[in-house]
Design a protein around this motif. Structure first.
Motif, PDB file in Angstrom:
ATOM      1  N   GLU A 166     -42.894  61.870  82.548  1.00 45.37           N
ATOM      2  CA  GLU A 166     -43.766  62.294  81.484  1.00 45.37           C
ATOM      3  C   GLU A 166     -44.919  61.944  81.755  1.00 45.37           C
ATOM      4  OE1 GLU A 166     -43.275  64.415  78.832  1.00 45.37           O
ATOM      5  OE2 GLU A 166     -41.491  65.141  79.943  1.00 45.37           O
ATOM      6  N   GLU A 167     -45.136  60.311  82.218  1.00 45.02           N
ATOM      7  CA  GLU A 167     -46.328  59.821  82.543  1.00 45.02           C
ATOM      8  C   GLU A 167     -46.916  60.302  83.659  1.00 45.02           C
ATOM      9  OE1 GLU A 167     -47.756  55.476  84.057  1.00 45.02           O
ATOM     10  OE2 GLU A 167     -45.904  55.424  82.647  1.00 45.02           O
ATOM     11  N   LEU A 168     -46.190  60.896  84.704  1.00 45.55           N
ATOM     12  CA  LEU A 168     -46.673  61.373  85.999  1.00 45.55           C
ATOM     13  C   LEU A 168     -47.196  62.735  85.574  1.00 45.55           C
ATOM     14  CD1 LEU A 168     -43.691  60.247  88.688  1.00 45.55           C
ATOM     15  CD2 LEU A 168     -45.792  59.238  88.134  1.00 45.55           C
ATOM     16  N   LYS A 169     -47.065  63.568  84.799  1.00 45.94           N
ATOM     17  CA  LYS A 169     -47.276  64.725  84.696  1.00 45.94           C
ATOM     18  C   LYS A 169     -48.644  64.659  84.010  1.00 45.94           C
ATOM     19  CE  LYS A 169     -45.884  66.030  80.099  1.00 45.94           C
ATOM     20  NZ  LYS A 169     -44.745  66.829  79.223  1.00 45.94           N
ATOM     21  N   ASN A 170     -49.181  63.599  83.590  1.00 41.33           N
ATOM     22  CA  ASN A 170     -50.544  63.504  83.171  1.00 41.33           C
ATOM     23  C   ASN A 170     -51.643  63.172  83.989  1.00 41.33           C
ATOM     24  OD1 ASN A 170     -49.760  64.328  80.265  1.00 41.33           O
ATOM     25  ND2 ASN A 170     -48.971  62.292  80.074  1.00 41.33           N
ATOM     26  N   GLY A 182     -49.634  64.969  89.802  1.00 43.63           N
ATOM     27  CA  GLY A 182     -49.398  65.322  88.655  1.00 43.63           C
ATOM     28  C   GLY A 182     -49.369  66.797  88.441  1.00 43.63           C
ATOM     29  N   LEU A 183     -50.089  67.679  89.182  1.00 48.48           N
ATOM     30  CA  LEU A 183     -49.782  69.008  89.111  1.00 48.48           C
ATOM     31  C   LEU A 183     -48.330  69.285  89.649  1.00 48.48           C
ATOM     32  CD1 LEU A 183     -51.053  71.845  89.026  1.00 48.48           C
ATOM     33  CD2 LEU A 183     -51.659  71.781  91.622  1.00 48.48           C
ATOM     34  N   PHE A 184     -47.770  68.870  90.678  1.00 48.44           N
ATOM     35  CA  PHE A 184     -46.332  68.961  91.238  1.00 48.44           C
ATOM     36  C   PHE A 184     -45.332  68.748  89.967  1.00 48.44           C
ATOM     37  CE2 PHE A 184     -42.521  67.268  93.242  1.00 48.44           C
ATOM     38  CZ  PHE A 184     -42.253  68.324  93.656  1.00 48.44           C
ATOM     39  N   VAL A 185     -45.686  67.807  89.588  1.00 50.13           N
ATOM     40  CA  VAL A 185     -44.625  67.107  88.580  1.00 50.13           C
ATOM     41  C   VAL A 185     -44.722  68.325  87.474  1.00 50.13           C
ATOM     42  CG1 VAL A 185     -44.179  65.213  86.722  1.00 50.13           C
ATOM     43  CG2 VAL A 185     -44.612  64.708  89.064  1.00 50.13           C
ATOM     44  N   ARG A 186     -45.910  68.630  86.927  1.00 46.73           N
ATOM     45  CA  ARG A 186     -45.682  69.536  85.758  1.00 46.73           C
ATOM     46  C   ARG A 186     -45.315  70.836  86.151  1.00 46.73           C
ATOM     47  NH1 ARG A 186     -51.212  67.169  85.690  1.00 46.73           N
ATOM     48  NH2 ARG A 186     -51.998  69.176  86.577  1.00 46.73           N
ATOM     49  N   LYS A 187     -45.581  71.182  87.504  1.00 46.18           N
ATOM     50  CA  LYS A 187     -44.926  72.633  87.667  1.00 46.18           C
ATOM     51  C   LYS A 187     -43.327  72.455  87.859  1.00 46.18           C
ATOM     52  CE  LYS A 187     -48.539  75.217  89.022  1.00 46.18           C
ATOM     53  NZ  LYS A 187     -48.719  76.529  88.256  1.00 46.18           N
ATOM     54  N   LEU A 188     -42.955  71.512  88.171  1.00 44.90           N
ATOM     55  CA  LEU A 188     -41.474  71.109  88.511  1.00 44.90           C
ATOM     56  C   LEU A 188     -40.777  71.189  87.001  1.00 44.90           C
ATOM     57  CD1 LEU A 188     -39.363  71.191  90.924  1.00 44.90           C
ATOM     58  CD2 LEU A 188     -41.863  71.242  91.518  1.00 44.90           C
ATOM     59  N   LEU A 189     -41.516  70.367  86.379  1.00 47.19           N
ATOM     60  CA  LEU A 189     -40.903  70.235  84.735  1.00 47.19           C
ATOM     61  C   LEU A 189     -40.796  71.233  84.165  1.00 47.19           C
ATOM     62  CD1 LEU A 189     -42.448  66.875  83.524  1.00 47.19           C
ATOM     63  CD2 LEU A 189     -40.028  67.344  84.294  1.00 47.19           C
ATOM     64  N   TYR A 194     -37.587  64.775  92.195  1.00 51.79           N
ATOM     65  CA  TYR A 194     -37.366  63.465  93.024  1.00 51.79           C
ATOM     66  C   TYR A 194     -37.838  63.318  94.055  1.00 51.79           C
ATOM     67  CZ  TYR A 194     -35.565  59.079  94.435  1.00 51.79           C
ATOM     68  OH  TYR A 194     -35.562  57.816  95.135  1.00 51.79           O
ATOM     69  N   TYR A 195     -37.270  64.341  95.136  1.00 50.88           N
ATOM     70  CA  TYR A 195     -37.918  64.175  96.490  1.00 50.88           C
ATOM     71  C   TYR A 195     -39.237  64.610  96.760  1.00 50.88           C
ATOM     72  CZ  TYR A 195     -33.040  64.118  98.072  1.00 50.88           C
ATOM     73  OH  TYR A 195     -31.718  63.861  98.488  1.00 50.88           O
ATOM     74  N   GLY A 196     -39.836  65.398  96.084  1.00 56.12           N
ATOM     75  CA  GLY A 196     -40.982  65.750  96.202  1.00 56.12           C
ATOM     76  C   GLY A 196     -42.102  64.530  95.837  1.00 56.12           C
ATOM     77  N   VAL A 197     -41.814  63.965  94.731  1.00 53.14           N
ATOM     78  CA  VAL A 197     -42.655  62.832  94.308  1.00 53.14           C
ATOM     79  C   VAL A 197     -42.426  61.570  95.229  1.00 53.14           C
ATOM     80  CG1 VAL A 197     -42.598  60.809  92.618  1.00 53.14           C
ATOM     81  CG2 VAL A 197     -42.626  63.215  91.815  1.00 53.14           C
TER      82      VAL A 197
END
Length: 377
Positions: free
Chosen positions: A326-330, A336-343, A363-366
């Motif tokens: 949740e913190e990373l997506k911001n 941030g873009l990758f985390v938002r897309k996956l979430l 997880y692997y992507g981050v």
């Protein structure tokens, strides 16, 4: 008023391969013996209750796996019933093939295999007619209404059938039936088989019954399993369900949040099995959730702690290491873009398996973005 006493079961699948137990030959052998023990118990019940008929609605055994010694055992038990009649319709797992034991084995004189060659047997002493249409191959898409033109309403009429009732399947091949059409056959009892779950009192006349499998065969068959025993006449049907299974399957999910060691996990699992006889339980555990950074759960140790108490246990680890996504997506930028897309994909996932795979991908992507490499979960 003439009554006929019967016992009805189906889908025992003797000599089932039990592939869900993996390579454990000892457990597979015991489960096959369990099926024989349940079968022997049903025959003993028929003798003890002095049933007139034993009705078997398909899938008595597995065509590709059954041993001749198993067939001989079945037939010897049938002989013990004496002059009581056994009626069998072949199912899609034990079809009436040219090389099947139904055709090639010399069955006892009180055993009737119902097929296109002999689809009707009149029992004068019981004033009863028994009909049945089994599988001639591993699939069947015809319907028995084309074969049964009329019945003698002065007799008790019983139908054995193996097939799929009141289910809208696009794929044919499992004898698609409707309870409405079955009711129009004017039977006094319809002994159904194929589904491994119990179906009671179906159709306009309320005479269609499916006992399900007498012994569960996999983790998709939790709960009670059994057979029917009853009496039927032209005026009435009196029937009751009897539990027969000797083992129980149970599937549970365990969230690892708050779990700090394997002993705690084992205790939580045992708590969820309260009321079950552990030595007769086959258990599948799925570990889920976000695991702490400082603790990687050891599923093999959990299994070791529990396996002496249980008949069988399998543990699947679907946990993912914790990260504050949740913190990373911001964050601005690629991570941030990758985390938002996956979430977003995770929120729209269709089932738990898809969600787990997407969580692993996240997880692997981050990890790859942070370290330039990935490490095993």
């Amino acid at each position: 008023m003439r009554h006929v006493k019967f016992i009805h079961f189906s889908d025992l699948h003797l000599d089932c391969p039990f592939t869900s137990l993996g390579p454990d030959l000892g457990k597979i052998g015991q489960r096959r013996q369990d099926l024989l023990d349940v079968f022997d118990g049903i025959v003993e019940l028929a003798k003890r209750e002095n049933a007139d008929l034993l009705l078997i609605s398909g899938d008595l055994y597995e065509h590709f796996y059954v041993k001749k010694s198993t067939i001989e055992h079945i037939n010897n038990k049938f002989k013990e019933i004496g002059d009581k009649r056994i009626f069998i319709v072949p199912g899609n797992h034990d079809p009436y093939l040219n090389n099947s034991y139904y055709r090639c084995f010399k069955w006892n004189s009180n055993v009737y295999i119902l097929s296109e060659e002999r689809s009707k047997v009149v029992l004068e002493d019981l004033n009863t007619c028994v009909y049945g249409f089994g599988f001639e191959s591993f699939s069947k898409d015809s319907f028995i209404k084309d074969e049964i033109k009329s019945v003698d309403n002065d007799r008790i009429n019983i139908l054995l059938v193996h097939g799929t009732v009141d289910m809208d399947f696009a794929k044919k091949g499992y004898n698609l039936l409707s309870s409405e059409e079955l009711s129009q056959l004017n039977m006094d009892y319809i002994a159904l088989g194929h589904f491994h779950n119990r179906i009671d009192n179906v159709g306009q006349k309320g005479v269609i019954y499916n006992p399900g499998s007498p012994e569960p065969l996999g983790f998709d068959e939790e709960g009670e399993h059994g057979i029917y025993m009853g009496t039927v006449s032209k005026e009435s049907l009196d029937i009751k369900y009897l539990n027969t299974n000797c083992r129980h399957y149970r599937s549970i999910e365990l969230g690892v949040e708050g779990i700090s060691n394997e002993e705690q996990a084992a205790e939580e699992i045992l708590r969820s099995l309260d009321g079950l006889t552990l030595e007769n339980t086959l258990l599948s555990v799925t570990l889920k959730g976000l695991a702490k950074d400082d603790y990687k759960i050891d599923k093999l140790r959990i299994k070791k702690l529990l396996e002496e108490n249980l008949f069988y246990i399998n543990i699947e680890d679907r946990t993912v290491p914790y990260c504050d996504y949740e913190e990373l997506k911001n964050e601005p930028g690629l991570r941030g873009l990758f985390v938002r897309k996956l979430l977003d994909k995770i929120d729209r996932s269709k089932n738990d398996k898809e969600k787990y795979l997407l969580m692993k991908s996240l997880y692997y992507g981050v990890q790859a973005l942070d370290k330039g490499r990935i490490e095993d979960l």
